[in-house]
Design a protein around this motif. Sequence first.
Motif, PDB file in Angstrom:
ATOM      1  N   ARG A 202       1.976  -9.786   2.851  1.00 58.06           N
ATOM      2  CA  ARG A 202       3.192  -9.911   2.042  1.00 58.06           C
ATOM      3  C   ARG A 202       3.424  -8.662   1.196  1.00 58.06           C
ATOM      4  O   ARG A 202       4.564  -8.241   0.993  1.00 58.06           O
ATOM      5  N   VAL A 203       2.341  -8.083   0.667  1.00 57.42           N
ATOM      6  CA  VAL A 203       2.489  -6.855  -0.121  1.00 57.42           C
ATOM      7  C   VAL A 203       3.039  -5.736   0.750  1.00 57.42           C
ATOM      8  O   VAL A 203       3.936  -4.980   0.333  1.00 57.42           O
TER       9      VAL A 203
ATOM     10  N   ALA B 103       6.452  -4.349  -0.840  1.00 56.35           N
ATOM     11  CA  ALA B 103       6.053  -3.361  -1.844  1.00 56.35           C
ATOM     12  C   ALA B 103       7.180  -2.366  -2.129  1.00 56.35           C
ATOM     13  O   ALA B 103       7.894  -1.946  -1.220  1.00 56.35           O
ATOM     14  N   PRO B 104       7.325  -1.933  -3.394  1.00 55.28           N
ATOM     15  CA  PRO B 104       8.341  -0.936  -3.744  1.00 55.28           C
ATOM     16  C   PRO B 104       7.834   0.499  -3.637  1.00 55.28           C
ATOM     17  O   PRO B 104       8.482   1.425  -4.118  1.00 55.28           O
TER      18      PRO B 104
ATOM     19  N   PRO C 151      12.330   2.531   2.467  1.00 60.92           N
ATOM     20  CA  PRO C 151      13.296   1.599   1.851  1.00 60.92           C
ATOM     21  C   PRO C 151      14.001   0.699   2.858  1.00 60.92           C
ATOM     22  O   PRO C 151      14.515  -0.355   2.484  1.00 60.92           O
ATOM     23  N   SER C 152      14.006   1.092   4.130  1.00 65.58           N
ATOM     24  CA  SER C 152      14.659   0.242   5.133  1.00 65.58           C
ATOM     25  C   SER C 152      13.782  -0.932   5.543  1.00 65.58           C
ATOM     26  O   SER C 152      14.259  -1.899   6.138  1.00 65.58           O
ATOM     27  N   ILE C 153      12.447  -0.844   5.241  1.00 61.03           N
ATOM     28  CA  ILE C 153      11.516  -1.919   5.611  1.00 61.03           C
ATOM     29  C   ILE C 153      11.046  -2.667   4.381  1.00 61.03           C
ATOM     30  O   ILE C 153      11.073  -3.888   4.321  1.00 61.03           O
ATOM     31  N   ASN C 154      10.606  -1.916   3.365  1.00 61.27           N
ATOM     32  CA  ASN C 154      10.057  -2.538   2.159  1.00 61.27           C
ATOM     33  C   ASN C 154      11.185  -2.846   1.184  1.00 61.27           C
ATOM     34  O   ASN C 154      11.911  -1.955   0.772  1.00 61.27           O
TER      35      ASN C 154
ATOM     36  N   ILE D  69      -3.125  -0.017  -3.876  1.00 60.59           N
ATOM     37  CA  ILE D  69      -4.348  -0.151  -3.074  1.00 60.59           C
ATOM     38  C   ILE D  69      -4.774  -1.612  -3.109  1.00 60.59           C
ATOM     39  O   ILE D  69      -5.053  -2.163  -4.174  1.00 60.59           O
ATOM     40  N   MET D  70      -4.807  -2.245  -1.935  1.00 62.30           N
ATOM     41  CA  MET D  70      -5.192  -3.636  -1.817  1.00 62.30           C
ATOM     42  C   MET D  70      -6.575  -3.755  -1.180  1.00 62.30           C
ATOM     43  O   MET D  70      -6.878  -3.019  -0.226  1.00 62.30           O
TER      44      MET D  70
END
Length: 797
Positions: free
Chosen positions: A596-597, A601-602, A773-776, A570-571
């Motif tokens: 950027r997060v 982010a994972p 997973p294909s983006i982050n 949570i940002m």
Amino acid sequence: MATNAAPTAPVCSAPMKATSNGAFQKENPLDFALPLLIVQIILVVSFTRLLAFLLRPLRQPRVIAEIIGGILLGPSALGRYQKFLDIIFPKKSMTVLDTLANIGLLYFLFLVGLELDIRAIRRTGTNSLIIAVAGISLPFILGIGASVVLRSTVNKGVSNIVFLVFMGVALSITAFPVLARILAELKLLTTDVGRIAMSAAAVNDVVAWILLALAIALSGSDSSYLVSVWVLLCGTAFIVFSIFVLKPILSVMARRSPEGEPVKELYICITLSIVLAAGLITDIIGIHALFGAFVVGIIIPKDGPFAGVLIEKIEDLVSGLFLPLYFASSGLKTNVATIEGSQSWGLLVLVIFTACFGKIVGTVVLAMLFKVPFIEALALGVLMNTKGLVELIVLNIGKDRKVLNDQTFAILVLMALFTTFITTPIVMAVYKPARKGKPYKNRKIQRQDLDSELRVLACFHSTRNIPTLINLIESSRGTRKKGQLCIYAMHLMELSERSSAISMIHKARKNGLPFWNKKPGDQNQMVIAFEAYQQLRSVVIRPMTAISPLNSIHEDICTCADRKRAALIIMPFHKHQRVDGTMESLGHSFHLVNQRVLRHAPCSVGILVDRGLGGTTQVVASEVSYSVVVPFFGSQDDREALAYGMRMAEHPGIKLTLLKFTPKPETALNPPKADMGAESKKDNEIFSEFLNLSKSSESVKHEAIAMGSREDVIAALRSMSNSTLFLVGRTSPAMPLSDRSSDCPELGHVGSYLASSDFSTTSSILVIQQYDPSINSMEKPLDDINEASNKTMSNGV
């Protein structure tokens, strides 16, 4: 008749007047002390800041730019033009410049003492202490050989013992403030290497000051060693006086400055006057005025707000304006041109080799004896070779005391510059600590095993965000068993070049990534707020701190989320709401952090637009009464938002409403996709789960809304404008909901509309992006984040 002419006495130039009568009175302002000093300050500060900006891509500390700037302004470069020196830095102005620079240095050393916690040094482990001693001893011993060579070639005519001590101190110093910033920049503060380096450097710093005091005492003009003994005895007496007389006085003022109340102006004035008085006493003794200021800084109590307020009062003026003058003053004494011929350059290479060999080999050998891996030991040795301001102070005192001549001074300045410059590149090349944790499965809120623990990394910038975060956590804990919700509350702090950054670094070492705050009686109000909530609720909350430059703090956030197996980050939104309801930006840098997060982010990410969820205070469980709305258009982000809403709906005080938007038959809002069938199937599955939940709970309901245009969407959303919280999928909409282009692509079309002041001033919004997973990917290099956001957005149009 011849007459004997009497010899004419030397004519002294008249002292500079302070101010001029102005150019209209046909007076040159640069012939007067104050206007000339202003020009010098502006030139020095501007020039060093420009160099710092140019060296930023090389990740060099600002002290490098200031040393280089001072050298370039001196006789090594611009000063080769005599007219430049005569106009900007005439000899008659140097007394004023040096005096102001030393006053700035006096207070800077006071700040260094304020930030050097002796208690932390006492807690230094045996291993770090022995490594620190080795890192001092070997270069000091090797300095004996170097001093013999230099004294027999270019630095003849000085006392052997005095020159030996100065050379030993110059080669054995480790710059603690510079090292701390380098470790923070490279994100090594909480690694084993970082912990050992900080502890060893702190010990090194104190020992270096003791050795410097010895060197100054020995370098007096009186040839009698009895005078040096008296100087050392009086210096020791001053330290005893400071501990038993000054410290109680300062402690009384610190105790009368409680947390949450402003520190009295009288206390600030008394303390700053004590610094000057202590500097005067040590100068009278014959050590140096800097020692008095440094000792006063050390003895001031570090607990409570008193020390922090002192730092805030003087750090910007001293570090930003006055300290660069000291580097300029040093640069004007440094003439690289004196290093000429093969002998001089050979001596420079010898000194650099001696300094590097002594520090690195001494540290590496002892570290490996304590079973530190070779790569880590090598990185530690290179880090301990960092020089900085204290090095320049040693060299300047040596030059003023006629211990170092121009050529030796220039050689040692270049040695300090070279050893510090190579630190960051070498450490980055040889030591790359593992950033990722072990692979884990639950990287999303939506999951098969609903009874598994949900781990959330909740980030915040200031105390303003804490009540909303706690109320959101309270709403998310549901009715599950104890320990099923784990919150990592991360305080995001920007690492700057300000002196207080060192205090922040100390804090990060105590309770930062990955070390939790376990210090009994810690008075940090942010930590207290979370710990108090944890005591009252069956939620595990672990406060922590991340300190980095804003352009790389996302690495800390993503690394921590991966190591702690978080399912959601949570940002805080980069804008906060003012009293009149409008949103005010905290700065573009905070905006880029969120983008950027999202990119790296994972796990899943939520951006929280805070409009006072539950008010400005923490709400107890029995008083929670929130209405939560989930607009559902059909996408993976919408499914993640709905999964979070369904979890919140388990709380008895939460009313959940699902707005399910479906296109009218004659409207094709979404372009056909190859995986449309699979996406539709996933949407139907989670909607079926929602229907089952709504049958068992009266607080859960849904509305089906047919949409043919954006007006239909806007009308449905406006009907829920009094809701407490909106959970929105980031890439959910099919069209922009506003004629104006959004300056926040990370919120998506619906999120951007809800976050505008035109929609509501009371509804908070959590915009959620599901992990893909294909983006982050944490391994992908940073590219243009805005372009990446726009590409992601276009996938949903």
